[in-house]
Design an enzyme around this catalytic site. Sequence first.
Site, PDB file in Angstrom:
ATOM      1  N   LYS A  17       4.852  -5.017  -4.056  1.00 26.50           N
ATOM      2  CA  LYS A  17       3.499  -5.001  -3.328  1.00 26.50           C
ATOM      3  C   LYS A  17       2.459  -6.152  -3.791  1.00 26.50           C
ATOM      4  O   LYS A  17       2.618  -6.307  -5.156  1.00 26.50           O
ATOM      5  CB  LYS A  17       2.873  -3.483  -4.279  1.00 26.50           C
ATOM      6  CG  LYS A  17       1.515  -3.148  -3.436  1.00 26.50           C
ATOM      7  CD  LYS A  17       1.232  -1.938  -4.175  1.00 26.50           C
ATOM      8  CE  LYS A  17      -0.497  -1.771  -3.574  1.00 26.50           C
ATOM      9  NZ  LYS A  17      -0.967  -0.221  -4.268  1.00 26.50           N
ATOM     10  N   ARG A  62     -10.082   0.141   0.850  1.00 22.03           N
ATOM     11  CA  ARG A  62     -11.017   0.233   0.031  1.00 22.03           C
ATOM     12  C   ARG A  62     -12.193   1.528   0.259  1.00 22.03           C
ATOM     13  O   ARG A  62     -12.759   2.279  -0.428  1.00 22.03           O
ATOM     14  CB  ARG A  62     -11.577  -1.028  -0.316  1.00 22.03           C
ATOM     15  CG  ARG A  62     -10.407  -1.997  -0.805  1.00 22.03           C
ATOM     16  CD  ARG A  62      -9.866  -1.929  -2.312  1.00 22.03           C
ATOM     17  NE  ARG A  62      -8.834  -2.597  -2.287  1.00 22.03           N
ATOM     18  CZ  ARG A  62      -8.723  -3.877  -2.766  1.00 22.03           C
ATOM     19  NH1 ARG A  62      -9.588  -4.550  -2.731  1.00 22.03           N
ATOM     20  NH2 ARG A  62      -7.442  -4.372  -2.946  1.00 22.03           N
ATOM     21  N   ARG A  99      -6.951  -7.357  -8.349  1.00 18.20           N
ATOM     22  CA  ARG A  99      -5.697  -6.617  -9.056  1.00 18.20           C
ATOM     23  C   ARG A  99      -4.320  -7.784  -9.022  1.00 18.20           C
ATOM     24  O   ARG A  99      -3.350  -7.524  -9.183  1.00 18.20           O
ATOM     25  CB  ARG A  99      -5.373  -5.474  -8.084  1.00 18.20           C
ATOM     26  CG  ARG A  99      -6.202  -4.476  -8.225  1.00 18.20           C
ATOM     27  CD  ARG A  99      -5.775  -3.128  -7.189  1.00 18.20           C
ATOM     28  NE  ARG A  99      -6.676  -2.334  -7.370  1.00 18.20           N
ATOM     29  CZ  ARG A  99      -7.078  -1.357  -6.228  1.00 18.20           C
ATOM     30  NH1 ARG A  99      -6.670  -1.640  -5.169  1.00 18.20           N
ATOM     31  NH2 ARG A  99      -8.003  -0.429  -6.447  1.00 18.20           N
ATOM     32  N   GLU A 112      11.461  -7.844  -8.491  1.00 21.53           N
ATOM     33  CA  GLU A 112      10.953  -6.489  -8.481  1.00 21.53           C
ATOM     34  C   GLU A 112      11.552  -5.178  -7.888  1.00 21.53           C
ATOM     35  O   GLU A 112      11.660  -4.313  -8.510  1.00 21.53           O
ATOM     36  CB  GLU A 112       9.466  -6.431  -7.944  1.00 21.53           C
ATOM     37  CG  GLU A 112       8.531  -7.448  -8.563  1.00 21.53           C
ATOM     38  CD  GLU A 112       7.749  -6.725  -9.960  1.00 21.53           C
ATOM     39  OE1 GLU A 112       8.358  -5.462 -10.152  1.00 21.53           O
ATOM     40  OE2 GLU A 112       6.807  -7.346 -10.545  1.00 21.53           O
ATOM     41  N   LYS A 149       5.305  -3.968   0.694  1.00 25.89           N
ATOM     42  CA  LYS A 149       3.721  -3.799   1.061  1.00 25.89           C
ATOM     43  C   LYS A 149       2.945  -4.829   1.044  1.00 25.89           C
ATOM     44  O   LYS A 149       3.178  -5.439  -0.432  1.00 25.89           O
ATOM     45  CB  LYS A 149       3.187  -2.578   0.317  1.00 25.89           C
ATOM     46  CG  LYS A 149       1.770  -1.983   0.810  1.00 25.89           C
ATOM     47  CD  LYS A 149       1.093  -0.776   0.114  1.00 25.89           C
ATOM     48  CE  LYS A 149      -0.249  -0.597   0.402  1.00 25.89           C
ATOM     49  NZ  LYS A 149      -0.967   0.572  -0.231  1.00 25.89           N
ATOM     50  N   TYR A 199      -0.755   4.268  10.187  1.00 26.41           N
ATOM     51  CA  TYR A 199      -1.557   5.134  10.771  1.00 26.41           C
ATOM     52  C   TYR A 199      -1.351   5.377  12.064  1.00 26.41           C
ATOM     53  O   TYR A 199      -1.874   6.333  12.751  1.00 26.41           O
ATOM     54  CB  TYR A 199      -3.079   4.438  10.505  1.00 26.41           C
ATOM     55  CG  TYR A 199      -3.174   4.124   8.942  1.00 26.41           C
ATOM     56  CD1 TYR A 199      -3.482   5.013   8.149  1.00 26.41           C
ATOM     57  CD2 TYR A 199      -3.048   2.832   8.322  1.00 26.41           C
ATOM     58  CE1 TYR A 199      -3.855   4.838   6.655  1.00 26.41           C
ATOM     59  CE2 TYR A 199      -3.280   2.344   7.227  1.00 26.41           C
ATOM     60  CZ  TYR A 199      -3.688   3.463   6.167  1.00 26.41           C
ATOM     61  OH  TYR A 199      -3.761   3.285   5.043  1.00 26.41           O
TER      62      TYR A 199
END
Length: 333
Positions: free
Chosen positions: A207, A217, A228, A244, A259, A324
């Site tokens: 990610k 957001r 972040r 990862e 992502k 979506y």
Amino acid sequence: MTQMHASSRPSPALTHRPRRLRRSPAMRRLVAETRLHPASLVLPVFVREGIESPRPITSMPGVMQHTLDSLREVATAAAEAGLGGIMLFGVPAERDAEGSAGDDPDGILNRALRAVVAEVGGELVVQSDLCLDEFTSHGHCGVLDAAGFVDNDATLERYTAMAVAQAEAGAEILGLSGMMDGQVAAVRGALEAAGHADTGILAYAAKYASAFYGPFREAVDSQLQGDRRSYQQDPANRREGLREAQLDLDEGADIVMVKPAMSYLDVLSDVARLSTVPVWAYQVSGEAAMIEAAAQNGWIDREAAIRESLLSIARAGADTILTYYALEAAAWN
């Protein structure tokens, strides 16, 4: 001697004519290497505490913050469309530094999980986002230390509490999206200890700290202060995504995620070659928003762009796509 014009010369014999397999829509459909199926799509949905009717998200045309009642309706529609699953994100009315609403059995996300499981459990895989960013007053994905830095190990304690609460609320898959070191092992251990050995873990393994999260957001009313980049991955790094993913596989992840999707198709392809478990990808809010904005301006064909974007993600190696557009795309099959 008669001179032959170039245009009348016979064509040389061609053994290979790839265009034969592109001659008609039926032929192209027959030989397509990549196919989308409703069961390979998961619909992300936002449920907000304290609203009386669905609220549009201005930066995500067509996407809403839902009430518990409208959430049930969307879940039913997703099940009827044959989608693979639904991923729930909660937006609480109150936040604090610890993200206490995240593991509160009466918190909005856990209430939403129970409502959806009661509505479509068994027909649709009900999934939950397991992260603190929606629930903290500072908007970070973990708890902060005295210096304002995200404390990895203290955050793991919060994640394990959330994992047990979400499993008890009925989530079949927990989406670990916080990018804390050791989060998969910590959550797996907590689930086993609490008697939830059958609850699946979706690890957001690769990610990235992406600019394409902007509309999200707004969707979760993020209170983020700063960025972040100290825990999400650097967009410059490809090999790190593999590292990862391998760590999450070693810790027992049932599914691994990349992502965002479209800007990281190389990483997605790498992870797909490495993984022995299903590989998913998330077509994030900014990716969808770009399509919508360009289409609204008449610059692209909206449906064709959606199809192509989803096919590219599947072609790169995603077994399942969070998008979506899941409900809309399911109707095209």
